[in-house]
Design a protein around this motif. Structure first.
Motif, short mmCIF file in Angstrom:
data_model
loop_
_atom_site.label_atom_id
_atom_site.label_comp_id
_atom_site.label_asym_id
_atom_site.label_seq_id
_atom_site.Cartn_x
_atom_site.Cartn_y
_atom_site.Cartn_z
N VAL A 51 18.83 37.63 28.21
CA VAL A 51 19.21 37.68 29.62
C VAL A 51 19.29 36.27 30.16
CG1 VAL A 51 18.29 39.99 30.09
CG2 VAL A 51 16.80 38.02 30.31
N THR A 52 20.05 36.10 31.23
CA THR A 52 20.25 34.79 31.85
C THR A 52 19.62 34.80 33.24
OG1 THR A 52 22.32 34.55 30.64
CG2 THR A 52 22.00 33.10 32.52
N PHE A 53 18.89 33.72 33.55
CA PHE A 53 18.27 33.58 34.86
C PHE A 53 18.44 32.16 35.40
CE2 PHE A 53 15.78 37.44 34.13
CZ PHE A 53 15.72 37.96 35.41
N TYR A 99 12.99 44.65 35.20
CA TYR A 99 12.89 43.64 36.26
C TYR A 99 13.13 44.34 37.59
CZ TYR A 99 13.62 40.14 32.63
OH TYR A 99 13.49 39.36 31.52
N ILE A 100 12.48 43.86 38.63
CA ILE A 100 12.83 44.31 39.98
C ILE A 100 14.05 43.47 40.36
CG2 ILE A 100 12.14 44.46 42.38
CD1 ILE A 100 9.23 44.74 41.39
N VAL A 103 5.44 39.38 42.10
CA VAL A 103 6.26 39.04 40.94
C VAL A 103 7.39 38.09 41.33
CG1 VAL A 103 5.81 41.26 39.80
CG2 VAL A 103 7.84 41.02 41.20
N THR A 104 7.95 37.47 40.30
CA THR A 104 9.16 36.67 40.49
C THR A 104 10.34 37.48 39.94
OG1 THR A 104 9.06 35.59 38.32
CG2 THR A 104 7.85 34.53 40.13
N LYS A 105 11.55 36.98 40.11
CA LYS A 105 12.73 37.68 39.59
C LYS A 105 12.69 37.79 38.07
CE LYS A 105 16.29 37.19 43.05
NZ LYS A 105 16.76 38.54 43.18
N ALA A 106 11.96 36.90 37.41
CA ALA A 106 11.91 36.89 35.94
C ALA A 106 10.65 37.54 35.38
CB ALA A 106 12.02 35.46 35.43
N LYS A 154 19.53 26.87 34.83
CA LYS A 154 19.95 28.16 34.28
C LYS A 154 19.52 28.24 32.82
CE LYS A 154 24.01 31.09 34.50
NZ LYS A 154 25.42 31.13 34.86
N VAL A 155 18.82 29.32 32.46
CA VAL A 155 18.33 29.50 31.09
C VAL A 155 18.70 30.88 30.56
CG1 VAL A 155 16.40 27.91 31.43
CG2 VAL A 155 16.05 30.34 31.75
N LYS A 156 18.69 30.99 29.22
CA LYS A 156 18.99 32.26 28.55
C LYS A 156 17.95 32.46 27.46
CE LYS A 156 22.86 34.55 26.25
NZ LYS A 156 24.25 34.38 25.82
N ALA A 157 17.38 33.67 27.41
CA ALA A 157 16.36 33.99 26.40
C ALA A 157 16.13 35.49 26.37
CB ALA A 157 15.06 33.26 26.70
N LEU A 158 15.39 35.93 25.36
CA LEU A 158 14.96 37.32 25.34
C LEU A 158 14.00 37.54 26.50
CD1 LEU A 158 14.34 37.82 21.51
CD2 LEU A 158 16.23 38.72 22.87
N PRO A 159 13.99 38.72 27.10
CA PRO A 159 13.15 38.95 28.29
C PRO A 159 11.67 38.56 28.12
CG PRO A 159 14.59 40.81 27.93
CD PRO A 159 14.77 39.90 26.75
N GLN A 160 11.10 38.86 26.97
CA GLN A 160 9.68 38.56 26.76
C GLN A 160 9.41 37.07 26.59
OE1 GLN A 160 11.57 40.56 24.87
NE2 GLN A 160 11.41 40.01 22.72
N ASP A 161 10.44 36.26 26.35
CA ASP A 161 10.27 34.82 26.16
C ASP A 161 10.49 34.00 27.43
OD1 ASP A 161 9.72 35.26 23.49
OD2 ASP A 161 11.82 35.03 22.89
N LEU A 162 10.99 34.64 28.49
CA LEU A 162 11.26 33.92 29.73
C LEU A 162 9.96 33.51 30.42
CD1 LEU A 162 14.19 35.98 31.25
CD2 LEU A 162 14.30 33.63 30.46
#
Length: 184
Positions: A101-103, A74-75, A56-59, A130-138
């Protein structure tokens, strides 16, 4: 891609001695944090966690089943022993799916720029976005196609087509790459 499942059980005990005993049984101690800042002490199978962690990735959202109940998480972090090639501890971040969330993403490049094929050089400038979105949209990753870039052209953050569900927090005029002319 099918979502990975990590089974976990709540635990009450904590401390170094308990963690060592837990590791001897093939499990590792873990903590899950939620959006309110609350934490839950967990134990997870070391083999199951390691398999998921390596793919997995961080996102990437995983299905963290705590005592049989599904949670999107998320891990966030892991304590890893490089000598023994084993995870010693894990941190999860449980999300509701309703709060953005921001990643930070490292930009990956695909293709060979047309300008490089003509003797130019690709110069990388901004490597993280750097992006911001709902977790399922990342997205799992951000890939920038550089194959059409000619000598003298640049690709900016605004040129990344990430869709309308993702808000890019990095300045839109930030240059990702330029194609420099060949040296004479």
């Amino acid at each position: 891609m099918e979502q990975l499942v990590i089974n976990a059980k709540t635990r009450k005990d904590a401390g170094k001695k308990y963690a060592k005993e837990l590791r001897k049984t093939g499990s590792i101690p873990a903590v899950a944090y939620n959006e309110k800042g609350e934490s839950i002490l967990l134990e997870v199978s070391a083999a199951e966690f390691s398999k998921a962690w390596r793919s997995v990735t961080k996102a990437t959202l995983v299905n963290l089943k705590i005592d049989g109940q599904d949670n999107q998480a998320y891990i966030k972090d892991t304590e890893y022993d490089i000598k023994t090639d084993k995870n010693l501890h894990a941190d999860f971040y449980i999300v509701s799916g309703k709060k953005p969330v921001t990643f930070n993403y490292k930009v990956h490049f695909s293709g060979t720029p047309a300008g490089v094929l003509k003797g130019g050089f690709m110069v990388k400038h901004v490597t993280d976005v750097k992006v911001k979105a709902l977790p399922q949209d990342l997205p799992a990753s951000i890939v920038c196609d550089v194959s059409k870039a000619e000598i003298g052209q640049k690709i900016t953050v605004a040129d990344l087509n990430l869709g309308d569900k993702i808000t890019v927090l990095t300045r839109a005029d930030s240059v990702i790459i330029t194609i420099a002319p060949p040296k004479k």
